[in-house]
Design a protein around this motif. Structure first.
Motif, PDB file in Angstrom:
ATOM      1  N   MET A   3       0.830  -1.194   0.000  1.00  0.00           N
ATOM      2  CA  MET A   3       0.000   0.000   0.000  1.00  0.00           C
ATOM      3  C   MET A   3       0.872   1.254   0.000  1.00  0.00           C
ATOM      4  O   MET A   3       0.536   2.228  -0.645  1.00  0.00           O
ATOM      5  CB  MET A   3      -0.933  -0.044   1.218  1.00  0.00           C
ATOM      6  CG  MET A   3      -1.902   1.080   1.238  1.00  0.00           C
ATOM      7  SD  MET A   3      -2.994   0.971  -0.186  1.00  0.00           S
ATOM      8  CE  MET A   3      -4.283   2.015   0.288  1.00  0.00           C
ATOM      9  N   LEU A   4       1.982   1.183   0.724  1.00  0.00           N
ATOM     10  CA  LEU A   4       2.891   2.323   0.771  1.00  0.00           C
ATOM     11  C   LEU A   4       3.453   2.639  -0.612  1.00  0.00           C
ATOM     12  O   LEU A   4       3.556   3.811  -0.998  1.00  0.00           O
ATOM     13  CB  LEU A   4       4.028   2.059   1.760  1.00  0.00           C
ATOM     14  CG  LEU A   4       5.058   3.178   1.911  1.00  0.00           C
ATOM     15  CD1 LEU A   4       4.393   4.439   2.456  1.00  0.00           C
ATOM     16  CD2 LEU A   4       6.185   2.738   2.822  1.00  0.00           C
ATOM     17  N   PHE A   5       3.785   1.588  -1.369  1.00  0.00           N
ATOM     18  CA  PHE A   5       4.293   1.784  -2.733  1.00  0.00           C
ATOM     19  C   PHE A   5       3.245   2.466  -3.602  1.00  0.00           C
ATOM     20  O   PHE A   5       3.560   3.334  -4.397  1.00  0.00           O
ATOM     21  CB  PHE A   5       4.698   0.450  -3.375  1.00  0.00           C
ATOM     22  CG  PHE A   5       5.969  -0.111  -2.845  1.00  0.00           C
ATOM     23  CD1 PHE A   5       7.161   0.601  -2.921  1.00  0.00           C
ATOM     24  CD2 PHE A   5       5.987  -1.376  -2.276  1.00  0.00           C
ATOM     25  CE1 PHE A   5       8.339   0.072  -2.435  1.00  0.00           C
ATOM     26  CE2 PHE A   5       7.160  -1.916  -1.793  1.00  0.00           C
ATOM     27  CZ  PHE A   5       8.343  -1.190  -1.870  1.00  0.00           C
ATOM     28  N   PHE A   6       1.986   2.053  -3.458  1.00  0.00           N
ATOM     29  CA  PHE A   6       0.903   2.640  -4.237  1.00  0.00           C
ATOM     30  C   PHE A   6       0.755   4.128  -3.934  1.00  0.00           C
ATOM     31  O   PHE A   6       0.654   4.949  -4.840  1.00  0.00           O
ATOM     32  CB  PHE A   6      -0.418   1.908  -3.971  1.00  0.00           C
ATOM     33  CG  PHE A   6      -1.571   2.517  -4.697  1.00  0.00           C
ATOM     34  CD1 PHE A   6      -1.757   2.274  -6.038  1.00  0.00           C
ATOM     35  CD2 PHE A   6      -2.455   3.352  -4.037  1.00  0.00           C
ATOM     36  CE1 PHE A   6      -2.815   2.844  -6.727  1.00  0.00           C
ATOM     37  CE2 PHE A   6      -3.518   3.934  -4.708  1.00  0.00           C
ATOM     38  CZ  PHE A   6      -3.699   3.675  -6.062  1.00  0.00           C
ATOM     39  N   ILE A   7       0.770   4.471  -2.661  1.00  0.00           N
ATOM     40  CA  ILE A   7       0.622   5.879  -2.261  1.00  0.00           C
ATOM     41  C   ILE A   7       1.809   6.698  -2.741  1.00  0.00           C
ATOM     42  O   ILE A   7       1.640   7.776  -3.311  1.00  0.00           O
ATOM     43  CB  ILE A   7       0.450   5.990  -0.727  1.00  0.00           C
ATOM     44  CG1 ILE A   7      -0.887   5.365  -0.306  1.00  0.00           C
ATOM     45  CG2 ILE A   7       0.531   7.449  -0.271  1.00  0.00           C
ATOM     46  CD1 ILE A   7      -1.053   5.195   1.181  1.00  0.00           C
ATOM     47  N   ALA A   8       3.024   6.180  -2.547  1.00  0.00           N
ATOM     48  CA  ALA A   8       4.225   6.897  -2.976  1.00  0.00           C
ATOM     49  C   ALA A   8       4.255   7.079  -4.487  1.00  0.00           C
ATOM     50  O   ALA A   8       4.561   8.171  -4.979  1.00  0.00           O
ATOM     51  CB  ALA A   8       5.479   6.154  -2.511  1.00  0.00           C
ATOM     52  N   TYR A  60       2.287  -5.262  -8.242  1.00  0.00           N
ATOM     53  CA  TYR A  60       2.719  -3.866  -8.374  1.00  0.00           C
ATOM     54  C   TYR A  60       3.770  -3.691  -9.478  1.00  0.00           C
ATOM     55  O   TYR A  60       3.645  -2.782 -10.295  1.00  0.00           O
ATOM     56  CB  TYR A  60       3.247  -3.348  -7.025  1.00  0.00           C
ATOM     57  CG  TYR A  60       3.771  -1.946  -7.108  1.00  0.00           C
ATOM     58  CD1 TYR A  60       2.903  -0.861  -7.183  1.00  0.00           C
ATOM     59  CD2 TYR A  60       5.135  -1.701  -7.167  1.00  0.00           C
ATOM     60  CE1 TYR A  60       3.384   0.428  -7.295  1.00  0.00           C
ATOM     61  CE2 TYR A  60       5.623  -0.418  -7.279  1.00  0.00           C
ATOM     62  CZ  TYR A  60       4.744   0.639  -7.343  1.00  0.00           C
ATOM     63  OH  TYR A  60       5.219   1.912  -7.462  1.00  0.00           O
ATOM     64  N   PRO A  61       4.808  -4.536  -9.553  1.00  0.00           N
ATOM     65  CA  PRO A  61       5.798  -4.358 -10.626  1.00  0.00           C
ATOM     66  C   PRO A  61       5.191  -4.507 -12.030  1.00  0.00           C
ATOM     67  O   PRO A  61       5.529  -3.760 -12.941  1.00  0.00           O
ATOM     68  CB  PRO A  61       6.848  -5.428 -10.356  1.00  0.00           C
ATOM     69  CG  PRO A  61       6.718  -5.731  -8.906  1.00  0.00           C
ATOM     70  CD  PRO A  61       5.266  -5.553  -8.593  1.00  0.00           C
ATOM     71  N   GLU A  62       4.285  -5.478 -12.183  1.00  0.00           N
ATOM     72  CA  GLU A  62       3.626  -5.646 -13.487  1.00  0.00           C
ATOM     73  C   GLU A  62       2.772  -4.428 -13.823  1.00  0.00           C
ATOM     74  O   GLU A  62       2.748  -3.976 -14.965  1.00  0.00           O
ATOM     75  CB  GLU A  62       2.771  -6.910 -13.497  1.00  0.00           C
ATOM     76  CG  GLU A  62       3.563  -8.189 -13.516  1.00  0.00           C
ATOM     77  CD  GLU A  62       2.687  -9.419 -13.379  1.00  0.00           C
ATOM     78  OE1 GLU A  62       3.068 -10.454 -13.935  1.00  0.00           O
ATOM     79  OE2 GLU A  62       1.624  -9.342 -12.720  1.00  0.00           O
ATOM     80  N   THR A  63       2.073  -3.897 -12.817  1.00  0.00           N
ATOM     81  CA  THR A  63       1.277  -2.689 -13.018  1.00  0.00           C
ATOM     82  C   THR A  63       2.173  -1.538 -13.448  1.00  0.00           C
ATOM     83  O   THR A  63       1.843  -0.780 -14.362  1.00  0.00           O
ATOM     84  CB  THR A  63       0.519  -2.307 -11.720  1.00  0.00           C
ATOM     85  OG1 THR A  63      -0.265  -3.412 -11.304  1.00  0.00           O
ATOM     86  CG2 THR A  63      -0.369  -1.103 -11.933  1.00  0.00           C
ATOM     87  N   SER A  64       3.337  -1.411 -12.810  1.00  0.00           N
ATOM     88  CA  SER A  64       4.290  -0.356 -13.179  1.00  0.00           C
ATOM     89  C   SER A  64       4.736  -0.511 -14.622  1.00  0.00           C
ATOM     90  O   SER A  64       4.792   0.476 -15.369  1.00  0.00           O
ATOM     91  CB  SER A  64       5.514  -0.413 -12.259  1.00  0.00           C
ATOM     92  OG  SER A  64       5.145  -0.204 -10.931  1.00  0.00           O
ATOM     93  N   GLY A  65       5.054  -1.735 -15.009  1.00  0.00           N
ATOM     94  CA  GLY A  65       5.468  -1.984 -16.378  1.00  0.00           C
ATOM     95  C   GLY A  65       4.380  -1.646 -17.378  1.00  0.00           C
ATOM     96  O   GLY A  65       4.622  -1.012 -18.405  1.00  0.00           O
ATOM     97  N   LEU A  66       3.143  -2.058 -17.071  1.00  0.00           N
ATOM     98  CA  LEU A  66       2.025  -1.774 -17.972  1.00  0.00           C
ATOM     99  C   LEU A  66       1.788  -0.270 -18.119  1.00  0.00           C
ATOM    100  O   LEU A  66       1.545   0.222 -19.224  1.00  0.00           O
ATOM    101  CB  LEU A  66       0.752  -2.465 -17.477  1.00  0.00           C
ATOM    102  CG  LEU A  66       0.693  -3.968 -17.672  1.00  0.00           C
ATOM    103  CD1 LEU A  66      -0.535  -4.552 -16.998  1.00  0.00           C
ATOM    104  CD2 LEU A  66       0.722  -4.325 -19.146  1.00  0.00           C
ATOM    105  N   PHE A  67       1.869   0.454 -17.019  1.00  0.00           N
ATOM    106  CA  PHE A  67       1.610   1.882 -17.106  1.00  0.00           C
ATOM    107  C   PHE A  67       2.772   2.656 -17.725  1.00  0.00           C
ATOM    108  O   PHE A  67       2.573   3.728 -18.277  1.00  0.00           O
ATOM    109  CB  PHE A  67       1.151   2.449 -15.760  1.00  0.00           C
ATOM    110  CG  PHE A  67      -0.304   2.188 -15.582  1.00  0.00           C
ATOM    111  CD1 PHE A  67      -1.247   3.039 -16.114  1.00  0.00           C
ATOM    112  CD2 PHE A  67      -0.739   1.040 -14.944  1.00  0.00           C
ATOM    113  CE1 PHE A  67      -2.591   2.771 -16.004  1.00  0.00           C
ATOM    114  CE2 PHE A  67      -2.077   0.759 -14.833  1.00  0.00           C
ATOM    115  CZ  PHE A  67      -3.014   1.626 -15.361  1.00  0.00           C
ATOM    116  N   PHE A  68       3.951   2.096 -17.672  1.00  0.00           N
ATOM    117  CA  PHE A  68       5.045   2.682 -18.452  1.00  0.00           C
ATOM    118  C   PHE A  68       4.731   2.531 -19.937  1.00  0.00           C
ATOM    119  O   PHE A  68       4.905   3.476 -20.722  1.00  0.00           O
ATOM    120  CB  PHE A  68       6.383   2.012 -18.126  1.00  0.00           C
ATOM    121  CG  PHE A  68       7.474   2.452 -19.053  1.00  0.00           C
ATOM    122  CD1 PHE A  68       8.117   3.656 -18.855  1.00  0.00           C
ATOM    123  CD2 PHE A  68       7.814   1.688 -20.159  1.00  0.00           C
ATOM    124  CE1 PHE A  68       9.091   4.093 -19.736  1.00  0.00           C
ATOM    125  CE2 PHE A  68       8.789   2.108 -21.047  1.00  0.00           C
ATOM    126  CZ  PHE A  68       9.434   3.319 -20.834  1.00  0.00           C
TER     127      PHE A  68
END
Length: 152
Positions: free
Chosen positions: A1-6, A120-128
């Motif tokens: 959750m902290l990663f999401f907020i940050a 979270y890492p996959e979400t980051s990759g997709l949104f990149f």
């Protein structure tokens, strides 16, 4: 959750920065270098996919890129050029900042929903990939718009 907020806070700061940079850019003449280089610089981010945790399937990557391309239509529609004193300038659009804010909010809503479905890492990759899918067509359209105005 902290990663999401940050990451959400960082994304908001980046969105506000992009708005100010784009609005400031209308005061200086545009150039091919300023139009073409951002996608090349951003493309280095694809190195994240060297790390297995960021990897997504080709279908997911293609879908993310297409979503970015759809979002880029709004950016393309608000990016026009004009010639002033022999130089080409990007015309400031009143809708541009609002469109960037709306696109940011849509991306955040999608990120929130998908964050519960995939890691979270996959979400980051997709949104990149979504962001790259927005920038690449937009900059290609800007290139052709710039060339058209430059030759007129």
């Amino acid at each position: 959750m902290l990663f999401f907020i940050a990451s959400s806070i960082l994304a908001a700061v980046m969105a506000v920065t992009v708005i100010f940079v784009r609005l400031k850019a209308t005061k200086k003449p545009a150039s091919l270098k300023k139009i073409i280089l951002p996608p090349f610089f951003m493309s280095t981010g694809f190195l994240m996919f060297v790390v297995p945790v960021f990897r997504v399937t080709w279908i997911e990557a293609g879908e993310a890129f297409l979503v970015g391309c759809l979002f880029s239509i709004f950016l393309i529609k608000t990016s026009k050029f004009e010639k002033r004193g022999g130089e080409v300038y990007l015309i400031r659009s009143k809708a541009f900042a609002a469109i960037l804010i709306i696109l940011f909010l849509v991306r955040m809503a999608m990120k929130t929903y998908l964050g519960h479905q995939i890691s979270y890492p996959e979400t980051s990759g997709l949104f990149f990939i979504v962001a790259f899918g927005m920038i690449l067509p937009w900059r290609i359209a800007m290139y052709f718009g710039y060339k058209k105005v430059l030759q007129s």
